[in-house]
Design an enzyme around this catalytic site. Structure first.
Site, mmCIF file in Angstrom:
data_model
loop_
_atom_site.group_PDB
_atom_site.id
_atom_site.type_symbol
_atom_site.label_atom_id
_atom_site.label_comp_id
_atom_site.label_asym_id
_atom_site.label_seq_id
_atom_site.Cartn_x
_atom_site.Cartn_y
_atom_site.Cartn_z
ATOM 1 N N PRO A 182 1.074 -0.759 -0.154
ATOM 2 C CA PRO A 182 -0.259 -0.235 0.352
ATOM 3 C C PRO A 182 1.179 1.137 -0.039
ATOM 4 O O PRO A 182 2.014 1.120 0.166
ATOM 5 C CB PRO A 182 -0.793 -0.296 1.094
ATOM 6 N N SER A 241 7.966 5.066 8.684
ATOM 7 C CA SER A 241 7.866 3.994 7.681
ATOM 8 C C SER A 241 6.932 3.077 7.490
ATOM 9 O O SER A 241 5.991 3.348 8.875
ATOM 10 C CB SER A 241 9.163 2.970 7.243
ATOM 11 N N LYS A 242 6.869 2.471 6.251
ATOM 12 C CA LYS A 242 5.284 1.791 6.416
ATOM 13 C C LYS A 242 5.481 0.644 7.854
ATOM 14 O O LYS A 242 4.289 0.261 7.501
ATOM 15 C CB LYS A 242 5.362 0.525 4.722
ATOM 16 N N ARG A 243 6.148 -0.021 8.092
ATOM 17 C CA ARG A 243 6.640 -1.136 8.830
ATOM 18 C C ARG A 243 6.295 -0.444 10.518
ATOM 19 O O ARG A 243 5.743 -1.115 10.607
ATOM 20 C CB ARG A 243 7.933 -1.665 8.656
#
Ligand code: GLU
Length: 513
Positions: free
Chosen positions: A19, A268-270
């Site tokens: 995403p 971040s995405k994480r």
């Protein structure tokens, strides 16, 4: 081209590896604002050359997220346009011909080294004191490539089907310079750039080659992207030189990082929902694990508030104004006002933006939104009544849902009493006063805020009562809680019948536990 458009062309070029996260949306936003401001074209290009990292559904997610934010591209994958296709996997043949062009001009070479040979090279270089060993103008002379093997051997190997990659041949000791619109002059010596792979053994170009070729063919005038790509920019500038396209090279603008709220590193995405807030615009569900990462949309944020907040993560208008619609952002935006240093993400501020945008909405717009959230209220109450409740509680809401929560006592016939409020403020000694106050209020002819307030205060004065005794009980009895919008306006909207019944019920119910 009609006279409303200019030749400014920018692209947002995400890889469909998952995403889109906040940082990606901000990059898209700045590209969009820049394009719209200059009456240019905003392009969506899908950079899917890394097939190992391809995630199904990611491209659709990206497209949906941009649409939700109001950042719909003019050209792009699934939209089409004159310079398509806009999905790199559909442009494979194009890249091969450009890689060949570089081979022919001597700017690139074939390399046959296996993973073990590359490891060996790194080990040896480390042993001889090189801290960060790379395949470069020095180490390439001892590797298996067309420069060391010669033409015939190279041909033979290719014919035999030996897997190979194509690497760029970085010259020794040359300065590569370019003027970044945000960072100013950037200068890097080629000794610090390795011979990057530009074409892989799977027949796909790497990001670097595909990106430069596409920017050129799509006539991109400005590359606006995240700071993480700054180290790649000198190689890209070099590729423009190799192709002889320097005069057509786009301007570069590398955007500052978005940092975690504590300023400790890139958001971040994480980070997912780990830090207590979403990092994605829309919900994202991971098919293998059924895990769902939350999105701003589903958390009740307005796209305009989300976009307003994002605009300020790296840019400022140079004035005190903070609340901008997308149209206002278009006229105010300029790359000159994008800063170099990272901006800390702030969830509280994000909610504040939503609250401010909610206040800008008309009551009818909010009416539409809340009746979508709960359409049962439409069966129970008139539109006029719902609109009155909206205007009463609007100031206390951050999200549409808060209107329903804050207005709960107006939207339901049953009220629930907040037990801690009751424990704190319900004093049975004052029940007789509450009852006779109820009678007095009920007797008001024109039951409006002003008259209610007057009768209330007269009663207190007449009986020499403090506000702190009776007001909380009146609130608990009629709304169930201690906090809320103006008591007198609340009673007006509720109406005197309901007020009276509620007080009577409260006296009975609370007494009986
Ligand atoms: N595909 C790259 C990304 O995912 C694009 C970088 C660029 O805009 O050049 O961010």
């Amino acid at each position: 081209m009609n006279k409303e458009t200019s030749n400014i062309r920018v692209r947002f070029a995400p890889s469909p590896t998952g995403p889109l996260h906040i940082g990606g949306v901000r990059t898209a936003l700045y590209n969009f604002l820049f394009a719209r401001k200059h009456k240019g074209t905003f392009i969506l290009r899908i950079e899917d050359t890394d097939q190992k990292r391809f995630v199904p559904g990611a491209e659709k997610y990206i497209f949906d997220a941009l649409n939700w934010c109001g950042l719909t591209p003019d050209e792009g994958s699934s939209l089409g346009g004159e310079k398509g296709p806009y999905r790199q996997s559909e442009r494979k043949e194009i890249y091969l011909s450009f890689a060949q062009q570089l081979l022919e001009s001597g700017h690139a070479y074939y390399a046959f080294d296996t993973a073990e040979e590359l490891d060996e090279m790194r080990k040896n270089m480390k042993a001889s004191g090189v801290l960060a060993p790379t395949y470069n103008s020095i180490s390439r002379s001892s590797m298996q490539n067309s420069l060391t093997l010669g033409l015939d051997e190279t041909k033979k190997r290719i014919e035999l089907g030996d897997p190979y990659v194509i690497r760029i041949k970085m010259p020794r000791n040359q300065e590569i310079k370019f003027n970044d619109k945000i960072r100013g002059w950037v200068s890097v010596n080629t000794n610090h750039i390795d011979d990057k792979v530009i074409y892989k053994s799977d027949g796909m170009p790497t990001y670097h080659l595909a990106n430069v070729v596409d920017d050129y063919l799509m006539e991109i005038t400005h590359v606006i992207r995240g700071e993480e790509w700054l180290p790649s920019a000198p190689l890209h500038v070099f590729l423009y030189e190799c192709f002889g396209w320097s005069s057509k090279m786009p301007s570069f603008a590398h955007l500052p990082l978005i940092l975690k709220p504590d300023g400790n590193g890139k958001l971040s995405k994480r980070d997912g929902d780990r830090l207590g807030f979403p990092v994605f615009p829309l919900n994202w569900s991971v098919s293998d694990t059924n895990e769902i990462f939350s999105g701003y949309k589903q958390q009740g944020f307005y796209p305009e508030a989300f976009v307003n907040m994002l605009a300020f993560l790296g840019w400022n208008p140079g004035s005190e104004q903070e609340i901008f619609s997308l149209t206002d952002l278009i006229s105010a935006f300029s790359l000159d006002r994008v800063g170099k240093s990272g901006s800390k993400y702030d969830y509280e501020k994000t909610k504040w933006f939503n609250q401010q945008h909610l206040r800008l909405k008309s009551n009818s717009e909010i009416f539409e939104a809340i009746t979508v959230l709960d359409n049962s209220i439409l069966e129970k109450f008139s539109k006029e009544y719902i609109l009155e409740v909206i205007s009463l509680v609007k100031e206390r809401a951050t999200f549409d849902l808060d209107i329903l929560k804050e207005g709960a006592c107006f939207f339901s016939n049953e009220i629930t009493f907040d037990t801690s409020a009751v424990t704190k403020k319900w004093n049975p000694d004052f029940i007789p006063h509450l009852n006779s106050l109820s009678e007095k209020l009920f007797a008001i002819n024109k039951f409006d805020e002003k008259n209610i307030e007057k009768v209330f205060h007269d009663y207190l004065q007449e009986h020499n009562l403090g506000l702190g005794k009776i007001m909380p009980m009146l609130r608990i009895a009629t709304t169930g809680r201690l906090a809320g919008p103006s008591m007198f306006s609340s009673l007006e909207i509720m109406g005197k019948e309901k007020m009276k019944t509620r007080i009577k019920d409260a006296v009975n119910k609370i007494k009986n536990g």
